[in-house]
Write an enzyme that holds these catalytic residues in place. Structure first.
Site, PDB file in Angstrom:
ATOM      1  N   GLU A   1       0.883  -1.257   0.055  1.00  0.00           N
ATOM      2  CA  GLU A   1      -0.096  -0.036   0.047  1.00  0.00           C
ATOM      3  C   GLU A   1       0.679   1.300   0.042  1.00  0.00           C
ATOM      4  O   GLU A   1       0.652   2.108  -0.595  1.00  0.00           O
ATOM      5  CB  GLU A   1      -0.955   0.026   1.109  1.00  0.00           C
ATOM      6  CG  GLU A   1      -1.812   1.142   0.982  1.00  0.00           C
ATOM      7  CD  GLU A   1      -2.954   1.373   2.293  1.00  0.00           C
ATOM      8  OE1 GLU A   1      -3.002   0.688   3.324  1.00  0.00           O
ATOM      9  OE2 GLU A   1      -3.707   2.345   2.305  1.00  0.00           O
TER      10      GLU A   1
ATOM     11  N   HIS B   1      -0.669  13.406  -7.550  1.00  0.00           N
ATOM     12  CA  HIS B   1      -1.472  14.506  -6.987  1.00  0.00           C
ATOM     13  C   HIS B   1      -0.703  15.614  -6.739  1.00  0.00           C
ATOM     14  O   HIS B   1      -1.180  16.955  -6.686  1.00  0.00           O
ATOM     15  CB  HIS B   1      -2.300  14.013  -5.564  1.00  0.00           C
ATOM     16  CG  HIS B   1      -3.269  12.836  -6.068  1.00  0.00           C
ATOM     17  ND1 HIS B   1      -4.636  12.976  -5.390  1.00  0.00           N
ATOM     18  CD2 HIS B   1      -3.430  11.999  -6.929  1.00  0.00           C
ATOM     19  CE1 HIS B   1      -5.439  12.292  -6.072  1.00  0.00           C
ATOM     20  NE2 HIS B   1      -4.530  11.386  -6.796  1.00  0.00           N
ATOM     21  N   ASP B   2       0.591  15.655  -6.233  1.00  0.00           N
ATOM     22  CA  ASP B   2       1.524  16.715  -5.984  1.00  0.00           C
ATOM     23  C   ASP B   2       1.788  17.511  -7.376  1.00  0.00           C
ATOM     24  O   ASP B   2       1.650  18.558  -7.690  1.00  0.00           O
ATOM     25  CB  ASP B   2       2.616  16.174  -5.549  1.00  0.00           C
ATOM     26  CG  ASP B   2       3.755  17.440  -5.161  1.00  0.00           C
ATOM     27  OD1 ASP B   2       3.277  18.524  -5.006  1.00  0.00           O
ATOM     28  OD2 ASP B   2       4.824  17.232  -5.658  1.00  0.00           O
TER      29      ASP B   2
ATOM     30  N   THR C   1      -3.677  -8.087  -9.793  1.00  0.00           N
ATOM     31  CA  THR C   1      -2.343  -8.078  -9.596  1.00  0.00           C
ATOM     32  C   THR C   1      -1.752  -6.922  -9.316  1.00  0.00           C
ATOM     33  O   THR C   1      -0.796  -6.364  -9.663  1.00  0.00           O
ATOM     34  CB  THR C   1      -1.508  -8.705 -10.913  1.00  0.00           C
ATOM     35  OG1 THR C   1      -1.824  -7.996 -11.824  1.00  0.00           O
ATOM     36  CG2 THR C   1      -1.990 -10.204 -11.373  1.00  0.00           C
TER      37      THR C   1
HETATM   38  C1  HEM Z   1      -7.964  10.190 -14.859  1.00  0.00           C
HETATM   39  C2  HEM Z   1      -7.135  10.450 -13.742  1.00  0.00           C
HETATM   40  C3  HEM Z   1      -7.002   9.727 -12.457  1.00  0.00           C
HETATM   41  C4  HEM Z   1      -8.141   9.232 -11.677  1.00  0.00           C
HETATM   42  C5  HEM Z   1      -9.707   9.940 -11.898  1.00  0.00           C
HETATM   43  C6  HEM Z   1      -7.656   8.508 -10.746  1.00  0.00           C
HETATM   44  C7  HEM Z   1      -8.502   8.293  -9.741  1.00  0.00           C
HETATM   45  C8  HEM Z   1      -8.096   7.459  -8.559  1.00  0.00           C
HETATM   46  C9  HEM Z   1      -8.871   7.068  -7.681  1.00  0.00           C
HETATM   47  C10 HEM Z   1     -10.506   7.341  -7.503  1.00  0.00           C
HETATM   48  C11 HEM Z   1      -8.131   6.245  -6.767  1.00  0.00           C
HETATM   49  C12 HEM Z   1      -8.750   5.431  -5.289  1.00  0.00           C
HETATM   50  C13 HEM Z   1      -8.603   6.370  -4.231  1.00  0.00           C
HETATM   51  C14 HEM Z   1      -8.856   5.865  -2.928  1.00  0.00           C
HETATM   52  O1  HEM Z   1     -10.275   5.439  -3.081  1.00  0.00           O
HETATM   53  O2  HEM Z   1      -8.143   5.261  -2.121  1.00  0.00           O
HETATM   54  C15 HEM Z   1      -6.996   6.107  -7.319  1.00  0.00           C
HETATM   55  C16 HEM Z   1      -6.005   5.305  -6.831  1.00  0.00           C
HETATM   56  C17 HEM Z   1      -4.668   5.428  -7.090  1.00  0.00           C
HETATM   57  N1  HEM Z   1      -4.199   6.090  -8.512  1.00  0.00           N
HETATM   58 FE1  HEM Z   1      -5.228   7.422  -9.614  1.00  0.00          FE
HETATM   59  N2  HEM Z   1      -6.343   8.315 -10.905  1.00  0.00           N
HETATM   60  C18 HEM Z   1      -5.996   9.114 -12.154  1.00  0.00           C
HETATM   61  C19 HEM Z   1      -4.744   8.839 -12.728  1.00  0.00           C
HETATM   62  C20 HEM Z   1      -3.596   8.506 -11.989  1.00  0.00           C
HETATM   63  C21 HEM Z   1      -2.316   8.751 -12.236  1.00  0.00           C
HETATM   64  C22 HEM Z   1      -1.862   9.488 -13.421  1.00  0.00           C
HETATM   65  C23 HEM Z   1      -1.462   7.931 -11.246  1.00  0.00           C
HETATM   66  C24 HEM Z   1       0.271   7.821 -11.398  1.00  0.00           C
HETATM   67  C25 HEM Z   1       0.737   8.435 -12.136  1.00  0.00           C
HETATM   68  C26 HEM Z   1      -2.408   7.568 -10.446  1.00  0.00           C
HETATM   69  C27 HEM Z   1      -1.884   6.751  -9.345  1.00  0.00           C
HETATM   70  C28 HEM Z   1      -2.887   6.023  -8.621  1.00  0.00           C
HETATM   71  C29 HEM Z   1      -2.234   4.767  -7.614  1.00  0.00           C
HETATM   72  C30 HEM Z   1      -0.920   4.509  -7.611  1.00  0.00           C
HETATM   73  C31 HEM Z   1      -3.429   4.619  -6.943  1.00  0.00           C
HETATM   74  C32 HEM Z   1      -3.563   3.638  -5.679  1.00  0.00           C
HETATM   75  C33 HEM Z   1      -3.232   4.219  -4.172  1.00  0.00           C
HETATM   76  C34 HEM Z   1      -3.037   3.119  -3.350  1.00  0.00           C
HETATM   77  O3  HEM Z   1      -3.377   1.909  -3.562  1.00  0.00           O
HETATM   78  O4  HEM Z   1      -3.149   3.559  -2.063  1.00  0.00           O
HETATM   79  N3  HEM Z   1      -3.575   7.869 -10.674  1.00  0.00           N
HETATM   80  N4  HEM Z   1      -6.910   6.878  -8.330  1.00  0.00           N
HETATM   81 CA   LIG Z   2      -1.361  -5.564 -11.980  1.00  0.00          CA
HETATM   82 CA   LIG Z   3       2.296  20.242  -6.086  1.00  0.00          CA
END
Ligand code: HEM
Ligand SMILES: [Ca+2]
Ligand SMILES: [Ca+2]
Length: 334
Positions: free
Chosen positions: A41, A52-53, A195
């Site tokens: 995690e 996000h940064d 995965t």
């Molecule tokens: C269309 C753009 C994006 C949307 C709408 C989006 C939305 C989300 C949402 C809703 C979550 C789950 C948050 C939660 O409920 O805890 C998430 C998790 C995540 N997002 Fe995105 N995301 C986007 C793009 C990206 C990008 C560009 C990256 C990295 C380059 C990214 C990396 C991650 C990662 C690694 C997680 C998992 C975090 C965890 O498991 O703790 N996302 N995202």
């Molecule tokens: Ca995977």
């Molecule tokens: Ca920033």
């Protein structure tokens, strides 16, 4: 060509003496943040935090400092933004480690993301550039896309930060090592593919499979039907997989590990330096070398090409084997 090489007092070899200071910090991150180099995690969240940064910037100016660590340094402001839901945990985990270093907040956030991602087998070895100045101010609200947004809104926000649709899809490879805590608060740790500890193209395949169920407490905002028990599908991922502007880019990633790695690495290099000076020092050789993804992706048991919602008719769909047995329940990320 001659490559410059420096041997640090620690014995590590690097391209620039300034990078020597980072090797002990990489060890510190692995021990104190990533439970000894796990793709768990904290590694997933460190990658999300870097996004996000960094996305807090507009190429037209006036929208924050980009990859400046503002989300860490000004967390009391940025954590209030709706799109940063769930980010509080990784801030709380990173802050005490950050305080043990003399890095700027931006260097810390973007070093942690590169190291955490390297813990995930199959990931490319991300670049790391060193020397970001301290952040000046929090990013304003509404720079981070949300899974309730339309494809048009999402592509417009990424374009405003300097990313093409191709780069946007490449960045979404990150959802291969990802889980949701706050989309449905009744099922924290629900992954986006089967995965979440492997940086493979499984997410690009599974988002295309016919949806059947909601994994937790019914339908939540920003969530659509998932193909597998225990798996979460974001509305935005599905919409991007089906939209004519992005469908072929999405489908091209399926079962193409090398394309995904190259495209993700390039887009991340850009993301991690958004809004930063051009004279950062290349310290990429401090990042651990990720383990390779050795096998091939497969349809989860009971699924086949019949279940794929093909939205790109210009490219052939790859031929993929199916895991034997009954349809699985995907376990949460602990
Ligand atoms: C269309 C753009 C994006 C949307 C709408 C989006 C939305 C989300 C949402 C809703 C979550 C789950 C948050 C939660 O409920 O805890 C998430 C998790 C995540 N997002 Fe995105 N995301 C986007 C793009 C990206 C990008 C560009 C990256 C990295 C380059 C990214 C990396 C991650 C990662 C690694 C997680 C998992 C975090 C965890 O498991 O703790 N996302 N995202
Ligand atoms: Ca995977
Ligand atoms: Ca920033």
């Amino acid at each position: 060509a001659l490559t410059k090489r420096v041997t640090c007092a620690s014995g590590h070899i690097t391209a620039n003496a300034a990078c020597c200071a980072l090797f002990p910090i990489v060890d510190l991150l692995q021990e104190q943040l990533f439970d000894g180099a796990e793709c768990g995690e904290q590694a997933h969240s460190a990658l999300r935090l870097a996004f996000h940064d960094a996305i807090g910037l507009s190429v037209h100016g006036g929208n924050g400092g980009g990859a400046d660590g503002s989300i860490l340094a000004f967390n009391s402001t940025e954590l209030q933004y709706h799109a940063n839901g769930g980010i509080d945990d990784i801030i709380a985990d990173q802050f005490p480690v950050f305080l043990q270093t003399n890095l700027s907040a931006g260097d810390f956030v973007h070093l942690a993301a590169a190291v955490g991602t390297a813990n995930c087998p199959g990931s490319p070895r991300l670049e790391f550039k060193f020397g970001r100045p301290p952040p000046k101010a929090p990013a304003p609200d509404l720079t981070v896309p949300e899974s309730t947004d339309t494809v048009t809104t999402i592509l417009a926000r990424f374009a405003d930060a300097g990313f093409s649709p191709r780069e946007t899809v490449a960045l979404l490879s990150s959802h291969s090592v990802a889980a949701a805590d706050v989309v449905d608060v009744t099922i924290p740790g629900t992954p986006f593919d089967s995965t979440p500890d492997t940086f493979d193209t499984q997410v690009f395949l599974e988002v295309l499979l016919k949806g059947k169920l909601f994994p937790g407490n019914g339908s939540q905002p920003g969530e659509v039907l998932s193909p597998l028990a225990g798996e979460m599908r974001l509305q935005s991922d599905f919409a991007i997989s089906q939209d004519p502007r992005t469908a072929c880019i999405w489908q091209a990633m399926v079962d193409n590990q090398l394309l995904m790695q190259i495209a993700f690495k390039a887009a991340m290099a850009k993301l991690k330096t958004l809004g930063q000076p051009s004279n950062l020092i290349d310290c990429s050789d401090v990042i651990p070398v990720p383990a390779p993804f050795k096998t091939a992706i497969k349809y989860p048991a009971s699924f086949s090409k019949e279940d794929v919602q093909i939205a790109c008719h210009l490219l052939p769909f790859p031929s993929i084997a199916t895991v034997a047995g009954p349809a699985p329940t995907v376990p949460p990320v602990p």
